[in-house]
Design a protein around this motif. Sequence first.
Motif, PDB file in Angstrom:
ATOM      1  N   GLY A 161       6.535  20.028  22.474  1.00  0.00           N
ATOM      2  CA  GLY A 161       5.727  20.296  21.292  1.00  0.00           C
ATOM      3  C   GLY A 161       5.217  19.005  20.692  1.00  0.00           C
ATOM      4  N   ALA A 162       4.039  19.032  20.131  1.00  0.00           N
ATOM      5  CA  ALA A 162       3.430  17.824  19.570  1.00  0.00           C
ATOM      6  C   ALA A 162       4.108  17.430  18.265  1.00  0.00           C
ATOM      7  CB  ALA A 162       1.943  18.053  19.333  1.00  0.00           C
ATOM      8  N   PRO A 163       4.149  16.130  17.941  1.00  0.00           N
ATOM      9  CA  PRO A 163       4.658  15.681  16.643  1.00  0.00           C
ATOM     10  C   PRO A 163       3.838  16.268  15.506  1.00  0.00           C
ATOM     11  CG  PRO A 163       4.442  13.842  18.178  1.00  0.00           C
ATOM     12  CD  PRO A 163       3.765  15.008  18.814  1.00  0.00           C
ATOM     13  N   LYS A 164       4.396  16.281  14.303  1.00  0.00           N
ATOM     14  CA  LYS A 164       3.756  16.923  13.154  1.00  0.00           C
ATOM     15  C   LYS A 164       2.733  16.025  12.462  1.00  0.00           C
ATOM     16  CE  LYS A 164       6.927  20.162  13.746  1.00  0.00           C
ATOM     17  NZ  LYS A 164       7.800  19.486  14.714  1.00  0.00           N
ATOM     18  N   PHE A 165       2.978  14.705  12.449  1.00  0.00           N
ATOM     19  CA  PHE A 165       2.012  13.795  11.838  1.00  0.00           C
ATOM     20  C   PHE A 165       0.848  13.565  12.800  1.00  0.00           C
ATOM     21  CE2 PHE A 165       5.433  12.855   8.933  1.00  0.00           C
ATOM     22  CZ  PHE A 165       4.794  12.442   7.758  1.00  0.00           C
ATOM     23  N   ASP A 166      -0.330  13.316  12.244  1.00  0.00           N
ATOM     24  CA  ASP A 166      -1.522  13.114  13.056  1.00  0.00           C
ATOM     25  C   ASP A 166      -1.654  11.694  13.584  1.00  0.00           C
ATOM     26  OD1 ASP A 166      -2.801  15.771  12.777  1.00  0.00           O
ATOM     27  OD2 ASP A 166      -2.795  15.231  10.663  1.00  0.00           O
ATOM     28  N   GLU A 167      -0.940  10.776  12.993  1.00  0.00           N
ATOM     29  CA  GLU A 167      -0.944   9.401  13.488  1.00  0.00           C
ATOM     30  C   GLU A 167       0.366   8.724  13.091  1.00  0.00           C
ATOM     31  OE1 GLU A 167      -4.150   5.852  13.982  1.00  0.00           O
ATOM     32  OE2 GLU A 167      -3.820   6.502  11.909  1.00  0.00           O
ATOM     33  N   LEU A 168       0.852   7.873  13.967  1.00  0.00           N
ATOM     34  CA  LEU A 168       2.031   7.053  13.710  1.00  0.00           C
ATOM     35  C   LEU A 168       1.614   5.601  13.830  1.00  0.00           C
ATOM     36  CD1 LEU A 168       5.111   6.642  13.334  1.00  0.00           C
ATOM     37  CD2 LEU A 168       5.358   6.929  15.817  1.00  0.00           C
ATOM     38  N   VAL A 169       1.880   4.807  12.793  1.00  0.00           N
ATOM     39  CA  VAL A 169       1.475   3.406  12.772  1.00  0.00           C
ATOM     40  C   VAL A 169       2.695   2.529  12.556  1.00  0.00           C
ATOM     41  CG1 VAL A 169       0.083   1.651  11.600  1.00  0.00           C
ATOM     42  CG2 VAL A 169      -0.810   3.976  11.865  1.00  0.00           C
ATOM     43  N   PHE A 170       2.873   1.530  13.412  1.00  0.00           N
ATOM     44  CA  PHE A 170       3.881   0.497  13.202  1.00  0.00           C
ATOM     45  C   PHE A 170       3.150  -0.721  12.637  1.00  0.00           C
ATOM     46  CE2 PHE A 170       5.730   3.283  16.308  1.00  0.00           C
ATOM     47  CZ  PHE A 170       7.071   3.344  15.948  1.00  0.00           C
ATOM     48  N   LYS A 171       3.477  -1.070  11.408  1.00  0.00           N
ATOM     49  CA  LYS A 171       2.771  -2.142  10.707  1.00  0.00           C
ATOM     50  C   LYS A 171       3.690  -3.342  10.547  1.00  0.00           C
ATOM     51  CE  LYS A 171       0.088  -3.029   6.502  1.00  0.00           C
ATOM     52  NZ  LYS A 171      -0.487  -2.437   5.285  1.00  0.00           N
ATOM     53  N   TYR A 172       3.189  -4.508  10.950  1.00  0.00           N
ATOM     54  CA  TYR A 172       4.013  -5.720  10.984  1.00  0.00           C
ATOM     55  C   TYR A 172       4.056  -6.405   9.622  1.00  0.00           C
ATOM     56  CZ  TYR A 172       5.617 -10.375  12.388  1.00  0.00           C
ATOM     57  OH  TYR A 172       6.306 -11.551  12.497  1.00  0.00           O
ATOM     58  N   TYR A 173       5.273  -6.709   9.176  1.00  0.00           N
ATOM     59  CA  TYR A 173       5.500  -7.496   7.971  1.00  0.00           C
ATOM     60  C   TYR A 173       6.436  -8.646   8.317  1.00  0.00           C
ATOM     61  CZ  TYR A 173       3.476  -3.869   4.996  1.00  0.00           C
ATOM     62  OH  TYR A 173       2.616  -2.982   4.399  1.00  0.00           O
ATOM     63  N   LYS A 174       5.965  -9.849   8.129  1.00  0.00           N
ATOM     64  CA  LYS A 174       6.799 -11.021   8.386  1.00  0.00           C
ATOM     65  C   LYS A 174       7.911 -11.132   7.358  1.00  0.00           C
ATOM     66  CE  LYS A 174       6.496 -16.071   8.842  1.00  0.00           C
ATOM     67  NZ  LYS A 174       5.581 -17.238   8.832  1.00  0.00           N
ATOM     68  N   ASP A 175       7.643 -10.662   6.145  1.00  0.00           N
ATOM     69  CA  ASP A 175       8.579 -10.788   5.035  1.00  0.00           C
ATOM     70  C   ASP A 175       9.130  -9.420   4.649  1.00  0.00           C
ATOM     71  OD1 ASP A 175       8.675 -10.784   1.699  1.00  0.00           O
ATOM     72  OD2 ASP A 175       9.635 -12.500   2.676  1.00  0.00           O
ATOM     73  N   GLY A 176      10.468  -9.309   4.612  1.00  0.00           N
ATOM     74  CA  GLY A 176      11.095  -8.034   4.300  1.00  0.00           C
ATOM     75  C   GLY A 176      10.814  -7.559   2.894  1.00  0.00           C
ATOM     76  N   ASP A 177      10.734  -8.493   1.939  1.00  0.00           N
ATOM     77  CA  ASP A 177      10.431  -8.093   0.564  1.00  0.00           C
ATOM     78  C   ASP A 177       9.032  -7.490   0.460  1.00  0.00           C
ATOM     79  OD1 ASP A 177      12.891  -8.861  -0.447  1.00  0.00           O
ATOM     80  OD2 ASP A 177      12.256 -10.907  -0.885  1.00  0.00           O
ATOM     81  N   ALA A 178       8.107  -8.038   1.258  1.00  0.00           N
ATOM     82  CA  ALA A 178       6.749  -7.491   1.251  1.00  0.00           C
ATOM     83  C   ALA A 178       6.746  -6.067   1.793  1.00  0.00           C
ATOM     84  CB  ALA A 178       5.817  -8.376   2.069  1.00  0.00           C
ATOM     85  N   ALA A 179       7.556  -5.804   2.808  1.00  0.00           N
ATOM     86  CA  ALA A 179       7.643  -4.451   3.356  1.00  0.00           C
ATOM     87  C   ALA A 179       8.219  -3.486   2.329  1.00  0.00           C
ATOM     88  CB  ALA A 179       8.494  -4.457   4.626  1.00  0.00           C
ATOM     89  N   VAL A 180       9.236  -3.923   1.595  1.00  0.00           N
ATOM     90  CA  VAL A 180       9.840  -3.072   0.566  1.00  0.00           C
ATOM     91  C   VAL A 180       8.833  -2.796  -0.550  1.00  0.00           C
ATOM     92  CG1 VAL A 180      11.608  -2.991  -1.236  1.00  0.00           C
ATOM     93  CG2 VAL A 180      12.210  -3.726   1.073  1.00  0.00           C
ATOM     94  N   ALA A 181       8.083  -3.829  -0.932  1.00  0.00           N
ATOM     95  CA  ALA A 181       7.059  -3.635  -1.962  1.00  0.00           C
ATOM     96  C   ALA A 181       6.016  -2.626  -1.497  1.00  0.00           C
ATOM     97  CB  ALA A 181       6.393  -4.969  -2.294  1.00  0.00           C
ATOM     98  N   ALA A 182       5.660  -2.690  -0.227  1.00  0.00           N
ATOM     99  CA  ALA A 182       4.696  -1.736   0.326  1.00  0.00           C
ATOM    100  C   ALA A 182       5.252  -0.316   0.293  1.00  0.00           C
ATOM    101  CB  ALA A 182       4.326  -2.130   1.753  1.00  0.00           C
ATOM    102  N   LEU A 183       6.551  -0.169   0.547  1.00  0.00           N
ATOM    103  CA  LEU A 183       7.180   1.152   0.460  1.00  0.00           C
ATOM    104  C   LEU A 183       7.126   1.670  -0.974  1.00  0.00           C
ATOM    105  CD1 LEU A 183       8.939   3.281   2.075  1.00  0.00           C
ATOM    106  CD2 LEU A 183      10.909   2.148   1.031  1.00  0.00           C
ATOM    107  N   GLN A 184       7.421   0.813  -1.930  1.00  0.00           N
ATOM    108  CA  GLN A 184       7.400   1.219  -3.333  1.00  0.00           C
ATOM    109  C   GLN A 184       6.001   1.641  -3.777  1.00  0.00           C
ATOM    110  OE1 GLN A 184       9.195  -2.496  -4.696  1.00  0.00           O
ATOM    111  NE2 GLN A 184      10.999  -1.373  -5.409  1.00  0.00           N
ATOM    112  N   LYS A 185       4.988   0.981  -3.247  1.00  0.00           N
ATOM    113  CA  LYS A 185       3.607   1.310  -3.603  1.00  0.00           C
ATOM    114  C   LYS A 185       3.083   2.532  -2.846  1.00  0.00           C
ATOM    115  CE  LYS A 185       2.449  -3.564  -4.405  1.00  0.00           C
ATOM    116  NZ  LYS A 185       1.659  -4.712  -3.866  1.00  0.00           N
TER     117      LYS A 185
END
Length: 614
Positions: free
Chosen positions: A234-258
Motif C-alpha cells: 500500500g502507498a504511504p499516506k503523505f504525498d511527499e517525504l522530504v529530508f532537509k539538511y540542518y548543520k545546526d541542531g538548534d536550527a532544526a529545533v527552531a524549524a520544528l517549533q515554527k
Amino acid sequence: MVTKAPPPRPAAPARRALRLLLAAGVTAASLAAVPGTARAEGDASGPTTLTVAVSQSIDSLSPFLAQKLTSTSIHRLAYEYLTNYDPKDARTVPGFATSWKPSADKLTWTYTIRDNSTWSDGKPATAEDAAWTFNTMMTDPDAATANGSFTANFRKVTAPDPRTLVIELKKPQATMTALDVPIVPKHVWEKVGDFSKFNNDQRFPIVGNGPFVITDFKVDQYLKLKPNKTFWRGAPKFDELVFKYYKDGDAAVAALQKGEVSFVPNLTPAQAAALRTQKNIKVNDAPGRRFYALATNPGARAKDGTAFGNGHKALLDPAVRKALFLAVDRATLVEKVFQGHAVEGEGYIPPRFGAYFWKPSPAQRRAYDPAAAERLLDSAGYRRNADGKRVGKDGAPLDFRILCHATDPNDKAVGKYLQEWWGKLGIGLKVECLDSVSDPWLKGDYDLAFDGWSVNPDPDYVLSIHTCGTLPATPKDTGATDNFICDKEFDALYAQQAEEYDPARRADLVKRMQSRLYDTGYMNVMAYPNALEAYRTDHIRSITTMPEAAGNLWGQDGYWSWWSAVPAGSASGGGSGGGSSTGVAVGIGAAVVVVAGAAVVLGLRRRASADDRE
C-alpha cells in the motif's frame, strides 16, 4: 545533472500582496525560505508533505556504497530487501520474498519472490533482479563495499524462474533470513560501469520498488521522495517525504517549533525538555538501537599489509589504551551529558537486543579509576616530565587528537570531559570537530574518534565491520571496516557465529566476540543513548515506532515510521494523500495570495530542502 526552469514571476496582484506582507512585518528572508502557499488548520484540499530534519550528510545514493545511517534509512524506503523486521518485536517477516526454505544441510536456500512487486518505472520486479544484485556484489569488489559481508560466503546465486531465487552457500550462514541488502533493478543497474564512482545521484526519479521513490537530491540541502503508488503493501499516506539538511541542531529545533519541519531526531536533553512544553509537539524518548563509543586508531592498514595514516604510535600499546579508558567516567557522561536519557555503556550490543547483550565480569570490567590509570602509565614507562606532561618512550609528549562530529553536541561535551580527565593524567587532547569526519577517518589520519552505529536485530553486520576481511584492499581503496581493527581471535569467533543456527549457541559466540573486542581496548562503548526525537502532532496524526511498545521513529530496521505516518488533517487513517493541517508543505508552484479588507491570508509552501554512519 538535472536542470530546472526558473519559477514564474508572481502576477501583479500577488506582488502587491507580498508588499503588504512585508509592510506587516513578514521578512523577505522568511518568504524566500518558504515560497508558495499553505492551508489553514484542518484544510484538506491540497497535497501533504512530511519534512524530516537531518544533520548527517548522505555519503551515497548507491546501495552498493552507502553506509551512513541517513543513506541506509533512505534505501530502506526506496528498495525492498528479501525480508523485513516486524515493527512489534523485530521478528523476520516477508519482504521481497514471501517465503524461504533451506536444504537439509543448510547449504542451499530457496526463496519464493512475490508476484505483486513492480519497479517504479512499471517493469515487474523478479528473482532475476535479486540474483543480479547478489552476483554483482560477489564478482565486483566495489559493489561489495557496503554490504559485502552478507555475500562473502555465497557460492552461487540463480533465478531459475521469475518467482524463485536460489542461493548456494560455501558453508552454513546464520543470516539468511536477515540479509540487509537492498535489491536493485537489473535493467537499470547493469548499465553501470564503475561501481566505486557511481553515486546514483544524477537521474531522477530513481527506479525502486520500495514504498517511496527518490525524486530529487541536492548535496547537504535536501532529498525528496514521492509515494510508490504501486507498492504491494500500500502507498504511504503523505504525498511527499522530504529530508532537509540542518548543520545546526538548534536550527532544526527552531524549524520544528515554527512548523517548517515535521520531525527532528537526535535531540539533546535540553532541547527535548524545552519541546515538551510546546503546543502540538510530541517528544519520543525510548531505548535506542545505537551505541556511543570512543575508538582508537589501531594502526590503519590495508589487506596487502601496507600501513598508512598518521595515528599516534603510543595507542598501539594496550597499556595506554587501558589507562585512557580507566580515566573515562561513563556514569558521569550519562548523568551530565545525556542527562539520564542513556544507559551506561560496556558491551558492543545495546541492551534493547536482550539475546545478544553482554556485560563484562566484575574482574574484567574497566571501572572509572584514574589512580589505577596513573599507576598503569607509570609502570608501562610513560612518566611525567618536569612540566607534568606524560612522555612516550621516545621522549615526546602524549598529545592526542580526537575526531569530533561538528553537528553532534554530545561529541563536543564529552570532548571537554576527556580533556579534563586525561589532562589530570598529563595527557593532552585536541578535539577536532569537522562537518564530515569521513576523509581523515578513511585515510587513517586520526588518533581517536567518537564512533557510533545503529545495531540491527541480527548483529552480524555491525560485528563484521571489525573483521580483517573488511580492510581496504590497498591504501587507495575504501573498505567496509569501521576502525581498521584486524584481530585473529575475533575473526575466528565471527566465523563460528556466522555458521551457528542454534540461537543460544550463536548468542554465546556473539557475547564472546564482544568480550574480545572489549579486551583489545580499541573500542570503548561509553553509552547507549535513548532515541530522543520529536514531531508535530498538527502535521502527523499517527506514526509507528519500532518496537511499537516503546521504540524509535528515526533510523528504524524497516520503513514503518514514514510508510505508516498519517497526515493530521486526514479524514481517516486509510488512503494516500489525505488532508493536512497548517505547516505541512503544499506543492504549489506560484504564490496565491488572497486579500480581504485588512486581513491578509497567506499559505506558504515549504521549499523542499533536506538531509546525511549507520
